[in-house]
Design an enzyme around this catalytic site. Sequence first.
Site, PDB file in Angstrom:
ATOM      1  N   SER A 107       0.724  -1.339  -0.032  1.00 29.71           N
ATOM      2  CA  SER A 107      -0.274   0.095  -0.193  1.00 29.71           C
ATOM      3  C   SER A 107       0.416   1.233  -0.146  1.00 29.71           C
ATOM      4  O   SER A 107       2.272   1.441   0.121  1.00 29.71           O
ATOM      5  CB  SER A 107      -0.763   0.095   1.082  1.00 29.71           C
ATOM      6  OG  SER A 107      -1.304   0.870   1.596  1.00 29.71           O
ATOM      7  N   TYR A 131      -1.705   5.515  -3.842  1.00 28.94           N
ATOM      8  CA  TYR A 131      -3.236   6.290  -3.958  1.00 28.94           C
ATOM      9  C   TYR A 131      -2.691   7.940  -4.513  1.00 28.94           C
ATOM     10  O   TYR A 131      -1.238   8.495  -4.776  1.00 28.94           O
ATOM     11  CB  TYR A 131      -3.467   7.145  -2.521  1.00 28.94           C
ATOM     12  CG  TYR A 131      -4.459   5.433  -1.505  1.00 28.94           C
ATOM     13  CD1 TYR A 131      -5.692   5.337  -2.073  1.00 28.94           C
ATOM     14  CD2 TYR A 131      -3.584   5.318  -1.023  1.00 28.94           C
ATOM     15  CE1 TYR A 131      -6.252   4.399  -1.801  1.00 28.94           C
ATOM     16  CE2 TYR A 131      -4.623   4.572   0.118  1.00 28.94           C
ATOM     17  CZ  TYR A 131      -5.418   3.637  -0.608  1.00 28.94           C
ATOM     18  OH  TYR A 131      -6.112   2.649   0.356  1.00 28.94           O
ATOM     19  N   THR A 157      -5.676   2.514  -7.226  1.00 25.30           N
ATOM     20  CA  THR A 157      -7.020   2.397  -6.910  1.00 25.30           C
ATOM     21  C   THR A 157      -8.041   3.872  -6.915  1.00 25.30           C
ATOM     22  O   THR A 157      -7.697   4.285  -7.117  1.00 25.30           O
ATOM     23  CB  THR A 157      -6.800   2.475  -5.143  1.00 25.30           C
ATOM     24  OG1 THR A 157      -5.920   1.592  -4.942  1.00 25.30           O
ATOM     25  CG2 THR A 157      -8.463   2.724  -4.587  1.00 25.30           C
ATOM     26  N   LYS A 253      -7.698  -1.176  -9.742  1.00 25.92           N
ATOM     27  CA  LYS A 253      -8.256  -1.667  -8.768  1.00 25.92           C
ATOM     28  C   LYS A 253      -9.664  -0.952  -7.892  1.00 25.92           C
ATOM     29  O   LYS A 253      -9.423   0.261  -7.379  1.00 25.92           O
ATOM     30  CB  LYS A 253      -7.604  -2.059  -7.214  1.00 25.92           C
ATOM     31  CG  LYS A 253      -8.015  -2.212  -6.313  1.00 25.92           C
ATOM     32  CD  LYS A 253      -7.009  -3.328  -5.050  1.00 25.92           C
ATOM     33  CE  LYS A 253      -7.324  -3.264  -3.604  1.00 25.92           C
ATOM     34  NZ  LYS A 253      -8.390  -2.363  -2.981  1.00 25.92           N
ATOM     35  N   HIS A 277     -13.385  -2.043  -1.799  1.00 22.96           N
ATOM     36  CA  HIS A 277     -12.513  -1.677  -0.911  1.00 22.96           C
ATOM     37  C   HIS A 277     -12.584  -2.102   0.269  1.00 22.96           C
ATOM     38  O   HIS A 277     -12.393  -1.736   2.239  1.00 22.96           O
ATOM     39  CB  HIS A 277     -12.221  -0.160  -0.535  1.00 22.96           C
ATOM     40  CG  HIS A 277     -11.144   0.823   0.179  1.00 22.96           C
ATOM     41  ND1 HIS A 277     -10.637   1.437  -1.023  1.00 22.96           N
ATOM     42  CD2 HIS A 277      -9.952   1.567   0.864  1.00 22.96           C
ATOM     43  CE1 HIS A 277      -9.128   1.639  -0.948  1.00 22.96           C
ATOM     44  NE2 HIS A 277      -9.374   1.530   0.798  1.00 22.96           N
TER      45      HIS A 277
END
Length: 386
Positions: A107, A131, A157, A253, A277
């Site tokens: 992440s 992100y 994402t 995603k 999520h």
Amino acid sequence: MPHLLSIEDYRKAALRRLPRLVSDYVEGGAETEFTVAENRRAYEAVTLRPRGGMDPSGVDIRTTVLGTELSMPILLAPCGMSRIVNPGGDLAGARAASKAGTIFVQSTMSGHPVEEVVAGGNGFPVWYQLYRIGPQAWAQRAVERARDAGAAALVITFDTSGGSLRERDRRSGGMSLLGTLKPSVAPKAAKLALTPRWLVEHVRDGVYPHLANVIEEDGSTRILGRGASGPSGLTWQDLEWVRRVWPGPIVIKGIQTPGDALRAIEEGAAAVVISNHGGRQLDTAEATLRSLPEVVDAVGDRCEVLVDGGVRSGTDVLKALSLGARAVLVGRPWLYGLAIGGEAGVDGVIKTLSDGVRRNMVLLGAKKVSELDRSYVRVPPDWLAY
């Protein structure tokens, strides 16, 4: 950890081990948490249809994802702030995944630098999830850093265009406590003494979350420190500059509809992940397993389709594969293992899931995961009425 026989066993042990403010962060979802529960209910609504009289020898659960042969159709999903669960964090996850012969997805909100986590894969692919936090220049630097570190794929994402209201987490004050020492959080901080083992580990680790991939030039963190605004999603338009900077495969995603999956293919995605999520963004969004057949039918063989959300057993994996997924990603389960045993706990979770896939493949009467199709499952009739 022979006494832990299922992911639910790991979950219960983790909840005993973690302070409430951390377990609420791990377990919680958006608003009513309908979608968190719906992800599980979807797997419970699907039943398996076994074939009898099959030779049980030679069952093979290997698969390939983006050209990489995996020992199992299970990847470890990106989970932000994993270092608050256990100081091993994403580094423990990457090491465990590598030993097991599968992919770890780091992440953006990881507690370890991307360079360290990729190296922790010991030559096995590690993917990096992105992100967009702040301006394009920041995101571009993050992509370049992941590229230079050797990440094998970029996972973008698409379901965080705004922040959600995670009521359970807000009530416990977990993220506020872990990001500040204001007097207002003192009563909640006192409760950390109820989990002394966790507290000792994290005092040694520095108490605060280590967000090594979102550090500003002045040393602050964009998500928790000065200028924090929370993650914001990348747009379709952002993919133009991403493709210029990122030379490898792109995975989108947060796909939940056929239209978005087809758009992702047009924009150059090599794979999509059907994801809501983990129920942490749009409350009452559809369960990912239910969305899976529709997306698979729309994209055909034009890209690989992965799915996450609610996977807790080997039979869950088999259901997702039968409905067309190339592989599944698991998030909360590996955090449960991390909570109770660090890297060894993640090893245990992976083994529990992979053993469950292999054992139930025998009982289902299939030799290879590539054989699985919808004839092996029965779904509620309205699932395929689209």
